[in-house]
Design a protein around this motif. Structure first.
Motif, PDB file in Angstrom:
ATOM      1  N   SER A 188      37.268  62.587  -1.603  1.00 28.17           N
ATOM      2  CA  SER A 188      35.910  62.828  -2.105  1.00 28.17           C
ATOM      3  C   SER A 188      35.019  61.608  -1.902  1.00 28.17           C
ATOM      4  O   SER A 188      33.831  61.734  -1.571  1.00 28.17           O
ATOM      5  N   SER A 189      35.577  60.394  -2.090  1.00 35.44           N
ATOM      6  CA  SER A 189      34.759  59.194  -1.929  1.00 35.44           C
ATOM      7  C   SER A 189      34.300  59.037  -0.478  1.00 35.44           C
ATOM      8  O   SER A 189      33.199  58.558  -0.216  1.00 35.44           O
ATOM      9  N   SER A 190      35.138  59.468   0.461  1.00 36.45           N
ATOM     10  CA  SER A 190      34.741  59.405   1.872  1.00 36.45           C
ATOM     11  C   SER A 190      33.551  60.323   2.135  1.00 36.45           C
ATOM     12  O   SER A 190      32.620  59.966   2.871  1.00 36.45           O
ATOM     13  N   ALA A 191      33.558  61.513   1.508  1.00 34.68           N
ATOM     14  CA  ALA A 191      32.445  62.445   1.674  1.00 34.68           C
ATOM     15  C   ALA A 191      31.181  61.914   0.996  1.00 34.68           C
ATOM     16  O   ALA A 191      30.075  62.044   1.532  1.00 34.68           O
ATOM     17  N   ILE A 192      31.334  61.311  -0.177  1.00 37.83           N
ATOM     18  CA  ILE A 192      30.185  60.749  -0.879  1.00 37.83           C
ATOM     19  C   ILE A 192      29.605  59.571  -0.097  1.00 37.83           C
ATOM     20  O   ILE A 192      28.381  59.375  -0.056  1.00 37.83           O
ATOM     21  N   PHE A 193      30.473  58.790   0.545  1.00 38.35           N
ATOM     22  CA  PHE A 193      29.990  57.687   1.376  1.00 38.35           C
ATOM     23  C   PHE A 193      29.107  58.205   2.507  1.00 38.35           C
ATOM     24  O   PHE A 193      28.115  57.572   2.879  1.00 38.35           O
ATOM     25  N   LYS A 194      29.446  59.367   3.037  1.00 36.14           N
ATOM     26  CA  LYS A 194      28.617  59.949   4.099  1.00 36.14           C
ATOM     27  C   LYS A 194      27.243  60.337   3.559  1.00 36.14           C
ATOM     28  O   LYS A 194      26.232  60.200   4.254  1.00 36.14           O
ATOM     29  N   GLN A 195      27.200  60.852   2.312  1.00 37.15           N
ATOM     30  CA  GLN A 195      25.897  61.117   1.694  1.00 37.15           C
ATOM     31  C   GLN A 195      25.108  59.822   1.567  1.00 37.15           C
ATOM     32  O   GLN A 195      23.919  59.768   1.877  1.00 37.15           O
ATOM     33  N   TYR A 196      25.791  58.769   1.113  1.00 36.66           N
ATOM     34  CA  TYR A 196      25.157  57.450   0.980  1.00 36.66           C
ATOM     35  C   TYR A 196      24.607  56.975   2.333  1.00 36.66           C
ATOM     36  O   TYR A 196      23.471  56.482   2.424  1.00 36.66           O
ATOM     37  N   GLU A 197      25.394  57.135   3.407  1.00 40.02           N
ATOM     38  CA  GLU A 197      24.950  56.702   4.731  1.00 40.02           C
ATOM     39  C   GLU A 197      23.693  57.453   5.176  1.00 40.02           C
ATOM     40  O   GLU A 197      22.805  56.872   5.801  1.00 40.02           O
ATOM     41  N   ARG A 198      23.641  58.745   4.839  1.00 36.59           N
ATOM     42  CA  ARG A 198      22.476  59.544   5.216  1.00 36.59           C
ATOM     43  C   ARG A 198      21.228  59.128   4.446  1.00 36.59           C
ATOM     44  O   ARG A 198      20.112  59.226   4.958  1.00 36.59           O
ATOM     45  N   GLU A 199      21.408  58.682   3.206  1.00 37.68           N
ATOM     46  CA  GLU A 199      20.280  58.529   2.300  1.00 37.68           C
ATOM     47  C   GLU A 199      19.855  57.101   1.992  1.00 37.68           C
ATOM     48  O   GLU A 199      18.721  56.876   1.564  1.00 37.68           O
ATOM     49  N   HIS A 200      20.744  56.117   2.145  1.00 37.67           N
ATOM     50  CA  HIS A 200      20.499  54.831   1.491  1.00 37.67           C
ATOM     51  C   HIS A 200      19.225  54.122   1.951  1.00 37.67           C
ATOM     52  O   HIS A 200      18.657  53.310   1.211  1.00 37.67           O
ATOM     53  N   ASP A 201      18.754  54.457   3.153  1.00 37.50           N
ATOM     54  CA  ASP A 201      17.495  53.869   3.601  1.00 37.50           C
ATOM     55  C   ASP A 201      16.307  54.349   2.768  1.00 37.50           C
ATOM     56  O   ASP A 201      15.237  53.724   2.786  1.00 37.50           O
TER      57      ASP A 201
END
Length: 333
Positions: free
Chosen positions: A173-186
């Motif tokens: 799950s943390s790997s999937a959440i990291f992908k959300q973070y990568e999409r959004e963090h900017d």
């Protein structure tokens, strides 16, 4: 004449009521198999269970199976086989599968495209195509964290928050959440310093101590069932005070039970919303709507939560506007 008119109006109202609530009024009773990724004591699982039952009880019969993958991921594969045995035995009218692990080790290998039974998921952090969704018999509810909103809320309380680190236990799950973070963090209103995914509690606390001087706040997702170097399991409720002490600065989160356990604030997602939405989608499918016509959706609602005790202990005095519509926890009442 008057009695006849009353009779006709009464019959019309009864027919309208039956049309609006076909499942409960017409006595439709479905057997639903609910496969939960985690254990029955995990607060998130209990939230989802509440949402499911708010829709399907008392009209439906629910059979639960707990894969317990947060505490024992490897053992989950054998449990998934056992879950399929139960599925074959009870022959349910529909299946609900919650969170990511139930998809990868149960739905995908045993049910997706292999049976006609409708399956609805919820709590899924990964993109649906990672599991081959939507499928002929699978749809459901994606989970997206309110990270940006949680940070913005924290900044209303403490405008000096400019830099932040993110922390959670290493897991699928943390790997999937990291992908959300990568999409959004900017798009986040802060500088993102680091994203920590720790295998052990000792590593997590060490990382927090090293990074605390480089940031103003920490976004805490979950460390539930993380082990220390001796193999002992810890719950979020046990980990949060340790992280708070090691970090010494505001903790932001995204679940109600995290704020209740000691983070400062959150814009929470709720298992109740996701469980109820998936249950409604499944009910539609069991009542005859083709799964292909039931589109994948995602959680939508967030609520601002503030731990008053933590706020006072940190000497935070926010403007009154920052507290409008906020649910307070950690009060003395």
């Amino acid at each position: 004449m008057h009695k006849k008119r009353i009779y006709h109006v009464t019959m019309l109202l009864c027919l309208l009521f039956c049309f609006l609530m076909p499942g409960q009024v017409l006595g439709e009773s479905f057997k639903v198999f609910v496969v939960m990724s985690y254990d029955d004591q995990y607060a998130w699982s209990r939230e989802i269970k509440e949402g499911i039952e708010s829709v399907l009880l008392p009209a439906c019969t629910l059979e639960y199976f707990w894969l317990d993958t947060k505490r024992d991921l490897e053992g989950g594969y054998e449990k998934a086989k056992q879950a399929f045995d139960v599925y074959q035995k009870i022959q349910p009218d529909g299946v609900l599968a919650t969170d990511d692990n139930a998809q990868s080790i149960f739905v995908v290998p045993y049910l997706r495209g292999k049976v006609k039974t409708p399956v609805m998921f919820c709590g899924v952090n990964a993109e649906p195509d990672e599991y081959g969704y939507p499928a002929s018999n699978v749809s459901g509810v994606l989970e997206r964290l309110h990270i940006r909103s949680s940070i913005a809320f924290a900044q209303l309380l403490i405008p000096s928050i400019k830099r932040i680190i993110y922390m959670m236990r290493e897991s699928p799950s943390s790997s999937a959440i990291f992908k959300q973070y990568e999409r959004e963090h900017d798009t986040y209103p802060v500088e993102s310093v680091a994203f920590i995914m720790s295998k052990t509690l000792d590593d997590a606390l060490s990382s927090v101590s090293k990074l605390r001087g480089r940031c103003d706040a920490l976004f805490y997702e979950t460390m539930e069932s993380i082990r220390d170097k001796n193999g002992r399991l810890y719950s979020d409720g046990e980990v949060l005070p340790m992280v708070s002490e090691a970090f010494g600065k505001p903790l932001i989160s995204n679940n109600l039970f995290h704020v209740e356990s000691g983070t400062l604030c959150a814009v929470i997602k709720t298992g109740q919303e996701q469980g109820a939405t998936a249950a409604k989608m499944l009910l539609n499918a069991m009542q005859g709507t083709p799964v292909s016509q039931i589109e994948i959706t995602h959680n939508r609602y967030g609520k601002r939560i503030l731990n008053l005790k933590v706020m006072k202990s940190m000497g935070i005095r926010p403007a009154s506007e920052a507290l409008k519509g906020v649910q307070l926890v950690g009060t003395d009442n």
